[in-house]
Design a protein around this motif. Structure first.
Motif, short mmCIF file in Angstrom:
data_model
loop_
_atom_site.label_atom_id
_atom_site.label_comp_id
_atom_site.label_asym_id
_atom_site.label_seq_id
_atom_site.Cartn_x
_atom_site.Cartn_y
_atom_site.Cartn_z
N CYS A 1 0.76 -1.22 -0.08
CA CYS A 1 0.02 0.19 -0.05
C CYS A 1 0.90 1.11 0.04
N GLY B 1 1.13 3.47 -3.25
CA GLY B 1 0.13 4.40 -3.00
C GLY B 1 -1.35 3.96 -2.97
N ALA C 1 -4.89 3.39 -1.38
CA ALA C 1 -5.84 4.16 -0.49
C ALA C 1 -6.81 3.00 0.03
N TYR C 2 -6.77 2.97 1.44
CA TYR C 2 -7.70 2.09 2.17
C TYR C 2 -8.55 2.45 3.56
N THR C 3 -9.67 2.12 3.88
CA THR C 3 -10.12 2.20 5.03
C THR C 3 -10.42 1.02 5.66
N GLU D 1 -10.49 1.74 -1.33
CA GLU D 1 -11.13 3.10 -1.60
C GLU D 1 -11.51 2.75 -3.32
#
Ligand SMILES: Cc1cc2nc3c(=O)[nH]c(=O)nc-3n(C[C@H](O)[C@H](O)[C@H](O)COP(=O)(O)O)c2cc1C
Length: 186
Positions: A94, A98, A100-102, A113
């Motif tokens: 990640c 680059g 993106a995650y939640t 994302e």
């Protein structure tokens, strides 16, 4: 149609692609590309995927007993390819790419994302199968992109989602819809 025979091997098998996400104990996310994946139970809803060899994803899923399965779209091709050709033991994927995650809503799993359709799963079984293992996940919830208006069975238009299709060695997009279940009865 004339046909020929070849000996037992993996062969040709078109499949959708998912990124399996799990956290390590420092809460760093790892995502791994999987194409050997399908539903396996309606009640309760379950999916299963197959994996073999030494992989960080396997270690994290087996340790945390939970994972996310993030549908890969055409737009996500390079991210998915990177996650399928890079070991999480060697790189923080990640951070390097680059990505993106939640965190999910039902479980403590990382969710991408960029993915429009994500299963949050609890690991409920592991079955040895030849050179690998089948991981069975009970679906605890689904995260979906707001542009999907109707989530009911059979209501989602694949042409809006554009899932990536894998055929050994190559990635494809989908074509257009050519029919519906029940067409043969008309
Ligand atoms: C197109 C593609 C499909 C893949 N499908 C699977 C799969 O279904 N099962 C599996 O165990 N590995 C599969 N892999 C391999 C893993 O994604 C790869 O070994 C990955 O680097 C493992 O990362 P990790 O160590 O961070 O878990 C696939 C790789 C690619 C490129």
């Amino acid at each position: 149609m004339t046909k020929s025979f070849i000996s037992a091997q993996r062969g040709f098998f078109p499949q959708p692609a998912y990124l399996i996400g799990a956290y390590d104990k420092e809460k760093i996310a790892n995502f791994t590309l999987i194409t050997w994946i399908t539903f396996c139970s309606v009640e309760p809803p379950m999916l299963m995927f197959a994996s073999r060899g030494k992989k960080l994803m396997r270690e994290l899923v087996e340790t945390t007993k939970q994972f996310s399965a993030n549908l890969v779209t055409e737009e996500m091709k390079n991210m998915a390819d990177y996650c399928g050709t890079t070991s999480g033991y060697k790189e923080n994927k990640c951070a390097e790419f680059g990505i993106a995650y939640t965190t999910g809503s039902a479980l403590d799993v990382p969710i991408l994302e960029k993915s429009p359709w994500i299963y949050e799963c609890k690991l409920v079984n592991m079955i040895e199968a030849g050179s690998g293992f089948i991981y069975v996940g009970q679906i605890e919830g689904i995260i979906f992109e707001d542009k999907i208006e109707e989530t009911g069975y059979g209501k989602i238009n694949m042409e809006d989602i554009k899932p990536l299709i894998y055929s050994p060695g190559s990635y494809y997009g989908i074509g257009s819809k050519i029919g519906s279940v029940g067409d043969s009865k008309h």
